[in-house]
Design a protein around this motif. Structure first.
Motif, PDB file in Angstrom:
ATOM      1  N   GLY A   1       0.721  -1.302  -0.003  1.00  0.00           N
ATOM      2  CA  GLY A   1       0.020  -0.101  -0.055  1.00  0.00           C
ATOM      3  C   GLY A   1       0.951   1.270  -0.047  1.00  0.00           C
ATOM      4  N   MET A   2       0.210   2.449  -0.442  1.00  0.00           N
ATOM      5  CA  MET A   2       0.737   3.464  -0.210  1.00  0.00           C
ATOM      6  C   MET A   2      -0.324   4.738  -0.135  1.00  0.00           C
ATOM      7  SD  MET A   2       3.032   5.692  -3.411  1.00  0.00           S
ATOM      8  CE  MET A   2       3.696   7.141  -3.086  1.00  0.00           C
ATOM      9  N   ALA A   3      -0.050   5.531   0.616  1.00  0.00           N
ATOM     10  CA  ALA A   3      -1.145   6.568   1.023  1.00  0.00           C
ATOM     11  C   ALA A   3      -0.464   7.937   0.703  1.00  0.00           C
ATOM     12  CB  ALA A   3      -1.409   6.588   2.381  1.00  0.00           C
ATOM     13  N   ALA A   4      -0.935   8.727  -0.251  1.00  0.00           N
ATOM     14  CA  ALA A   4      -0.199   9.996  -0.597  1.00  0.00           C
ATOM     15  C   ALA A   4      -1.113  10.689  -1.551  1.00  0.00           C
ATOM     16  CB  ALA A   4       1.029   9.686  -1.458  1.00  0.00           C
TER      17      ALA A   4
ATOM     18  N   ASP B   1       0.763  -5.619   4.461  1.00  0.00           N
ATOM     19  CA  ASP B   1       1.846  -6.365   4.664  1.00  0.00           C
ATOM     20  C   ASP B   1       2.998  -5.358   4.434  1.00  0.00           C
ATOM     21  OD1 ASP B   1       0.752  -9.033   5.030  1.00  0.00           O
ATOM     22  OD2 ASP B   1      -0.245  -8.515   3.221  1.00  0.00           O
ATOM     23  N   VAL B   2       3.043  -4.629   3.435  1.00  0.00           N
ATOM     24  CA  VAL B   2       3.955  -3.725   3.012  1.00  0.00           C
ATOM     25  C   VAL B   2       3.774  -2.279   2.784  1.00  0.00           C
ATOM     26  CG1 VAL B   2       6.227  -3.322   1.485  1.00  0.00           C
ATOM     27  CG2 VAL B   2       5.340  -5.885   2.186  1.00  0.00           C
ATOM     28  N   HIS B   3       4.336  -1.060   3.188  1.00  0.00           N
ATOM     29  CA  HIS B   3       4.118   0.278   2.735  1.00  0.00           C
ATOM     30  C   HIS B   3       5.352   0.724   1.918  1.00  0.00           C
ATOM     31  CE1 HIS B   3       4.013   4.763   3.515  1.00  0.00           C
ATOM     32  NE2 HIS B   3       3.222   4.357   3.067  1.00  0.00           N
TER      33      HIS B   3
ATOM     34  N   TYR C   1      -3.404   1.261   7.433  1.00  0.00           N
ATOM     35  CA  TYR C   1      -2.008   0.892   7.541  1.00  0.00           C
ATOM     36  C   TYR C   1      -1.929  -0.596   8.172  1.00  0.00           C
ATOM     37  CZ  TYR C   1      -0.298   5.454   6.472  1.00  0.00           C
ATOM     38  OH  TYR C   1      -0.002   6.539   5.748  1.00  0.00           O
ATOM     39  N   ALA C   2      -2.861  -0.804   9.033  1.00  0.00           N
ATOM     40  CA  ALA C   2      -2.892  -2.081   9.881  1.00  0.00           C
ATOM     41  C   ALA C   2      -3.436  -3.145   8.733  1.00  0.00           C
ATOM     42  CB  ALA C   2      -4.137  -2.010  11.202  1.00  0.00           C
TER      43      ALA C   2
ATOM     44  N   ALA D   1       2.846   4.034   9.388  1.00  0.00           N
ATOM     45  CA  ALA D   1       2.788   2.649   8.979  1.00  0.00           C
ATOM     46  C   ALA D   1       3.653   1.948   9.813  1.00  0.00           C
ATOM     47  CB  ALA D   1       3.177   2.487   7.215  1.00  0.00           C
ATOM     48  N   GLY D   2       4.880   2.421  10.173  1.00  0.00           N
ATOM     49  CA  GLY D   2       5.828   1.768  10.933  1.00  0.00           C
ATOM     50  C   GLY D   2       5.279   1.567  12.517  1.00  0.00           C
ATOM     51  N   HIS D   3       4.525   2.688  12.863  1.00  0.00           N
ATOM     52  CA  HIS D   3       3.880   2.530  14.297  1.00  0.00           C
ATOM     53  C   HIS D   3       2.829   1.293  14.333  1.00  0.00           C
ATOM     54  CE1 HIS D   3       2.006   3.993  17.733  1.00  0.00           C
ATOM     55  NE2 HIS D   3       0.658   3.971  17.309  1.00  0.00           N
ATOM     56  N   TYR D   4       2.208   1.271  13.335  1.00  0.00           N
ATOM     57  CA  TYR D   4       1.256   0.101  13.274  1.00  0.00           C
ATOM     58  C   TYR D   4       1.689  -1.398  12.821  1.00  0.00           C
ATOM     59  CZ  TYR D   4      -2.353   3.684  14.210  1.00  0.00           C
ATOM     60  OH  TYR D   4      -3.155   4.726  15.113  1.00  0.00           O
TER      61      TYR D   4
END
Length: 373
Positions: free
Chosen positions: A194-197, A264-266, A260-261, A282-285
């Motif tokens: 995934g990507m959020a932007a 598998d990969v961001h 994010y949860a 992403a890393g936090h979750y």
């Protein structure tokens, strides 16, 4: 201490919006809350987020002319103000308003000023120049990533870290992934990249889509959260590559923790970044991050220890990394653990506020030396 007038666009989204919201929340919990006013240009989701923190907040007209007029009126009612803008358009208005009412102003630079507005040929020729012109009038500037300092036309450049202030997940991560697979009518064995932007050329989303086409596993899907000027071009690319069933455009989402949860990969394959909130979130979750090999992302990912970095624009290298990560949970968890121990402790909200407070002290010294105010 001066009264800091934090000036932002009410409809702002993305990393800058998360930065401002976290700043407001942290101010609301601090002893300095009465020294901050948050002024929103127009209404929008960011306005609502800031207002919900209970800090002193004001909404002014959304238009450039009416907004600048009301901003000047508001500044005249404040004793000893320091105007603090966020965003290129707001910088231009802040520079004009501050000059006319003779108050010092500053800005936080969230991205490279020459890479803003790449989605429009006309805007990319006009707005960056106006933005740089306005930044020359600032008493000093804050940057969320030290590499941005080289592009700025002022002597005083101050580092301020992005910070995260995120809610805990209400369910295990697997539950969010299952819910999204059911919503998209996909098998439970599906893996999500995934990507959020915002959909802008600087984000290199086309590179990520091309990498998806080269994956060896057909059950790995790409989720794109957001929108922007590149959407039609990206949708056409997806059709051209025959990926309509494996690339999902989700639009703007309000529940980003759930997004994010489920991953598998961001991935963030950008040409330029500050310190991206998307990677921190992403890393936090508990999601492994992959970034392009640019200074800010290499630094954030600790030279590849807290997440892989790949050459900018290299589709083959990105595809190889995504193949490896999507099929190796042990490797993913190792990167996530490193991110939690080596990266996240540096992005506590209190560190952001402390950096701003130190910066305001430095700017006050510059203000006194200048004799202009």
């Amino acid at each position: 201490m001066r009264t800091v007038i934090v000036f932002f666009a009410g409809n702002e989204r993305g990393g800058a919006a998360a930065h401002i919201t976290t700043h407001a929340r942290t101010v609301a919990r601090s002893e300095k809350r009465h020294h901050y006013h948050f002024v929103s240009l127009g209404d929008g989701p960011l306005t609502a987020s800031v207002v919900s923190t209970s800090v002193k907040s004001v909404v002014i007209a959304a238009g450039a002319v009416g907004g600048m007029r009301q901003l000047k009126q508001y500044l005249r009612t404040i004793h000893n103000p320091l105007l603090h803008a966020h965003g290129p358009r707001l910088n231009i208005l802040a520079a004009l308003a501050a000059k006319q009412v003779n108050v010092p102003w500053t800005s936080t630079i969230h991205s490279h000023p020459y890479f803003d507005f790449m989605g429009s040929r006309l805007k990319s020729r006009i707005y960056p120049r106006l933005n740089i012109w306005s930044l020359q009038k600032a008493i000093g500037l804050f940057v969320v990533q030290s590499a941005l300092a080289d592009a700025l036309p002022v002597k005083t450049v101050l580092d301020v870290p992005n910070a995260i202030d995120l809610p805990a997940l209400q369910e295990p991560r697997e539950a969010y992934a299952t819910q999204l697979k059911e919503r998209l009518q996909l098998p439970l064995s599906t893996r999500f990249i995934g990507m959020a932007a915002r959909f802008d050329p600087v984000k290199n989303i086309d590179v990520l889509i091309r990498a998806i086409a080269k994956l060896t596993s057909d059950d790995t899907h790409l989720l794109l959260a957001g929108d922007g000027p590149e959407r039609q071009t990206l949708e056409a690319l997806v059709s051209q590559l025959g990926l309509q069933d494996r690339v999902h455009f989700l639009g703007f989402l309000t529940d980003m923790p759930a997004f994010y949860a489920a991953l598998d990969v961001h991935v963030l394959p950008s040409k330029s970044e500050g310190t991206p909130f998307s990677m921190l979130e992403a890393g936090h979750y508990g999601v492994v991050n992959v970034g392009s090999d640019i200074p800010s992302l290499r630094e954030l990912l600790r030279d590849g220890e807290a997440g892989p970095v790949v050459p900018v624009g290299d589709v083959e290298s990105l595809a190889q990394r995504l193949d490896e990560l999507s099929q190796n949970e042990t490797l993913r968890q190792r990167y996530v653990q490193n991110f939690h121990t080596q990266v996240l402790p540096h992005f506590a909200p209190e560190k952001m506020l402390e950096a701003y407070e130190r910066g305001y002290t430095v700017l006050e010294e510059d203000i006194l030396r200048s004799g202009r105010y």
